[in-house]
Design an enzyme around this catalytic site. Sequence first.
Site, PDB file in Angstrom:
ATOM      1  N   CYS A   1     -10.304  -2.127   3.785  1.00  0.00           N
ATOM      2  CA  CYS A   1      -9.575  -2.469   5.005  1.00  0.00           C
ATOM      3  C   CYS A   1      -9.041  -1.205   5.666  1.00  0.00           C
ATOM      4  CB  CYS A   1      -8.417  -3.420   4.697  1.00  0.00           C
ATOM      5  SG  CYS A   1      -8.958  -5.073   4.212  1.00  0.00           S
TER       6      CYS A   1
ATOM      7  N   GLU B   1      -4.452   1.696   7.240  1.00  0.00           N
ATOM      8  CA  GLU B   1      -4.315   1.657   5.786  1.00  0.00           C
ATOM      9  C   GLU B   1      -5.146   2.766   5.169  1.00  0.00           C
ATOM     10  OE1 GLU B   1      -5.654  -1.395   2.245  1.00  0.00           O
ATOM     11  OE2 GLU B   1      -4.531  -2.206   3.938  1.00  0.00           O
TER      12      GLU B   1
ATOM     13  N   ARG C   1       0.830  -1.207   0.000  1.00  0.00           N
ATOM     14  CA  ARG C   1       0.000   0.000   0.000  1.00  0.00           C
ATOM     15  C   ARG C   1       0.863   1.255   0.000  1.00  0.00           C
ATOM     16  NH1 ARG C   1      -1.883  -3.682  -1.401  1.00  0.00           N
ATOM     17  NH2 ARG C   1      -3.633  -4.907  -0.595  1.00  0.00           N
TER      18      ARG C   1
END
Length: 293
Positions: free
Chosen positions: A219, A289, A167
């Site tokens: 998420c 995240e 990410r």
Amino acid sequence: MSLELISHPSLSERTSLGLGGTAEVEVVVRNEHDLDELSEFLTTRTLRPFVIGEGTNLLVSDTPLDMALIRIDASHGPKRVEKIDDKLIVGCSADQRLPGLLGWAQKAGLTGMEGLTGIPGSVGGGIAMNAGSYGTEIKDVLHRIRIWTPGAGLIWVDASDCEFGYRHFSCPVVPGKGLIWEAEFILSESTPRKVQAGMKDVYSKKRATQPVTARSAGCVFKNPPDKSAGLLLDQAGMKGVTLGGMGFSDIHANFLVNHGGGTAVEALELLDQARAAVLKRFDVTLETEVIVL
């Protein structure tokens, strides 16, 4: 100035979680000439610039923000650019929705992106977060990007000159933080039927394990090394926990869901509770995240 300026845009209307107050202004950029004007705009304002795509990975404060949202509305692509051996280069603008790109590739019989099925948001946002699932990350099919900065203008950069992680994306060859303007992907020829079968397989797995139709931002915590954040949250008792209109999904504990009327205050409190619960039980500190503004 031909730039479109929208005063006090609502973040709750621009994010998949449906949370957030207002920014000071939203700047809509539609062409390369607008980028020149954007540079002038940014030098004459003291507002914090933030590039917003589809808002699918944002948790935004309910209070007013001293920010200038920058939104691309170029509507370019997808299109075939060139063929290299048995590979096809496909290009599109950064505001192209990622699901739309995958749908176009399926109809064209081009394979390589099936693992990204079910990921919402824009192409630019997907690159900025190196979006991925089921063993596929966007970096795996990225050929090059065209990135803009006020000082350097528009520059094509090969994917091999960029840095990707979990990410994470950065472009060391471009000074400062840049705006992704367009991108090219390298895909392989297949058949529409085979690509569709792969996409259906991925989506059916996601439907069985994730709240794909709920109002969420995906998420909310990164997976720690060799661990699943969702499993840690589940075992720490956070699955299905609610506070006001917000709650952790009872399908997947790492998905924060707005059940209706939720607030950013409630969301942030739940994140704090989740971090504390996982830290207490497993001595693991979870990192977000989702981008918190």
